[in-house]
Enzyme design. Structure first.
Site, short mmCIF file in Angstrom:
data_model
loop_
_atom_site.label_atom_id
_atom_site.label_comp_id
_atom_site.label_asym_id
_atom_site.label_seq_id
_atom_site.Cartn_x
_atom_site.Cartn_y
_atom_site.Cartn_z
N LYS A 178 18.56 -28.17 14.44
CA LYS A 178 18.97 -26.96 15.15
C LYS A 178 18.71 -25.75 14.28
O LYS A 178 19.29 -25.62 13.20
CB LYS A 178 20.45 -26.99 15.52
CG LYS A 178 20.84 -25.83 16.46
CD LYS A 178 22.34 -25.65 16.59
CE LYS A 178 22.89 -24.78 15.49
NZ LYS A 178 22.43 -23.35 15.58
N GLU A 251 24.04 -27.37 1.45
CA GLU A 251 23.49 -26.34 0.55
C GLU A 251 24.05 -25.03 1.04
O GLU A 251 23.64 -24.51 2.08
CB GLU A 251 21.96 -26.37 0.57
CG GLU A 251 21.32 -25.70 -0.63
CD GLU A 251 21.20 -24.19 -0.48
OE1 GLU A 251 22.07 -23.48 -1.04
OE2 GLU A 251 20.27 -23.72 0.19
N CYS A 285 20.41 -17.47 -1.29
CA CYS A 285 21.58 -17.95 -2.03
C CYS A 285 21.33 -18.04 -3.52
O CYS A 285 22.27 -18.20 -4.30
CB CYS A 285 22.05 -19.29 -1.48
SG CYS A 285 20.74 -20.49 -1.24
N GLU A 381 30.10 -13.41 -1.70
CA GLU A 381 28.66 -13.31 -1.47
C GLU A 381 28.35 -12.17 -0.51
O GLU A 381 28.82 -12.15 0.62
CB GLU A 381 28.14 -14.62 -0.90
CG GLU A 381 26.64 -14.70 -0.81
CD GLU A 381 26.15 -16.07 -0.38
OE1 GLU A 381 25.07 -16.49 -0.83
OE2 GLU A 381 26.85 -16.74 0.42
#
Length: 478
Positions: A178, A251, A285, A381
């Site tokens: 997806k 991840e 990331c 983040e």
């Protein structure tokens, strides 16, 4: 006069289909802020169909020889090269990325990564036979896991799809992938390309939103769920998968420290760090987003980094000399703006700090200094073109600051002192430590983090093994 939107469809059991209930969602080009396509908003019936197709296809694909799987992946890699311009066009429309950089920085590594895993398919082996009990011989088999439910992110929708399907297929698994609801176009094209090579049902793509992903993870068929995404999304997947003990591969986020010591070549470090921090609008990331600089060179470094930021360009995909495009969606733009708006009084915006233009979701290259370790912008983040700079006094404080966040994916150390670089790389609590560079990746080396950056590895033989299970077979010699 309205323009008719392109219609994207799911790819299930070797054919393209609309969502069973006909629901769709609009897909927006982030460089323009305008819709260009519709995609299925897949529900339970679509997830069931995709999982059933993958389950039916699994026995034959599992039993295909490694050589057969290798040949299939090599054909897929060749097809990616042959249709590179189509993939680039789809990804640029997906993300607003610069066309030239998408061509040079994404297509070659993607093709290389598929070919790497094609080679890995021939290495699916266990330990050699041995006798560990009198009269008994033991054999270790490595086997595919089964159906894999995979969720790709919106920051690198095309490349992350490769990181997902290539090791899974090489190991003999079947896949239901997806893409993000904001970036489905390239994955649908990938399905068309792969569908021309693989037996039906081996690779399936369903479009949808967060609820679609939840339905996939909670479905009884997959033996493994794999996601690249936010920490929140990863925790949700892990919780859902725990209900029937699926394997989980996560991840997740990052907050990469970049530790710059006083003996560093400042000009070279600034050039490389600004590139690694602003590339892809900081939506990476592993981005070099959290710079820690020795106090003796702090002011000089900040001035040089601010100048580099002011010289860095963002703009439309076909603009010249553009390093990065827009943020992916209006919510992401709002998030980045919010971090800047909420900066404490002791922080200083040295460059950027604002939206660029009123068309699309562009944000200026930004440098923030004067921040403290417990500030929100250090601990959370941002996922935008924002680099913070802190000052440290010695090696111990640098380590304290570097490791003092909940993320543990990537990091870098900048120094000419080899012993210091080795000490730092040992003590830094991150899945990757670069020395005097930041962000290069190769197919042969693992990518993955610790702590809230998740678990499991992408790329490399380690990533390949994550898509296998280990079986002990013992036979009597009597």
């Amino acid at each position: 006069m309205s323009t008719e939107l392109r219609r994207l469809r799911n790819y299930i059991d070797g054919e393209f289909r609309d969502a069973a209930d006909g629901r769709t969602t609009e897909v927006v080009n982030p460089a323009t802020g305008e819709a260009y396509a519709t995609a299925p908003l897949s529900g339970p019936a679509d997830v069931d169909a995709a999982m059933e197709a993958a389950a039916r296809a699994f026995p034959a694909w599992r039993d295909a020889t490694p050589a057969e799987r290798q040949r299939a992946l090599l054909k897929i890699a060749d097809a990616f090269e042959e249709r590179a311009e189509e993939l680039i066009a789809a990804e640029v429309e997906n993300t607003g990325k610069p066309t030239g950089l998408t061509r040079s920085e994404e297509i070659p590594p993607m093709v290389d990564q598929i070919r790497f895993f094609a080679g890995a398919a021939r290495m699916l082996e266990g330990r050699s036979a041995g006798e560990y009990m009198e009269g008994m011989t033991s054999i270790i088999r490595r086997e595919p896991i089964g159906v894999c439910a995979q969720v790709a992110p919106w920051n690198y929708p095309m490349m992350m799809a490769v990181w997902k399907f290539a090791p899974a297929l090489a190991a003999g698994n079947t896949v239901v992938l997806k893409p993000s609801d904001t970036t489905p176009a390239s994955s649908v094209l990938i399905a068309e390309i792969i569908g021309s090579v693989l037996p039906k049902g081996v690779f399936n793509v369903i479009c949808g939103d967060r609820d679609t992903g939840r339905l996939m993870v909670e479905h009884e068929t997959p033996a493994m769920a794999s996601i690249t995404g936010s920490v929140r999304a990863g925790m949700s997947v892990a919780e859902s998968a725990s209900k029937d003990l699926k394997r989980v591969h996560l991840e997740l986020g990052g907050k990469a420290p970049v530790v710059v010591f006083e003996d560093t070549d400042i000009a070279k470090a600034v050039e490389d760090i600004s590139m690694a921090g602003f590339f892809n609008a900081g939506q990476d990331c592993t981005a070099a987003c959290r710079v820690l600089v020795h106090e003796s060179i702090h002011d000089e470094f900040v001035a040089a980094l601010a100048k580099a930021a002011e010289e860095t360009k963002t703009g439309q995909p076909h603009d010249e000399d553009v390093l990065y495009g827009p943020l992916n969606n209006p919510n992401q733009l709002k998030q980045v703006e919010g971090f800047i708006e909420r900066l404490p009084a002791h922080a200083r915006v040295e460059a950027g700090g604002k939206r660029v233009g009123d068309k699309g979701y562009f944000f200026a290259p930004t440098v923030v200094s004067g921040v403290k370790q417990d500030d929100e912008i250090i601990q959370k983040e941002v996922f935008g073109p924002v680099i913070t700079v802190q000052s440290f006094t010695d090696e111990d404080q640098a380590l304290e600051y570097a490791n003092g966040v909940e993320y543990a994916l990537a990091s870098s150390v900048w120094t000419k002192d080899h012993a210091r670089a080795m000490r730092m790389s040992k003590k830094m609590d991150f899945g990757c430590v670069w020395i005097n560079t930041h962000i290069p990746l190769v197919a042969e080396m693992p990518h993955g983090g610790f702590k809230k950056s998740g678990y499991g590895k992408d790329l490399s033989a380690y990533g390949f093994e994550d898509y296998t299970r280990v079986k002990h077979v013992m036979t009597s010699l009597g």
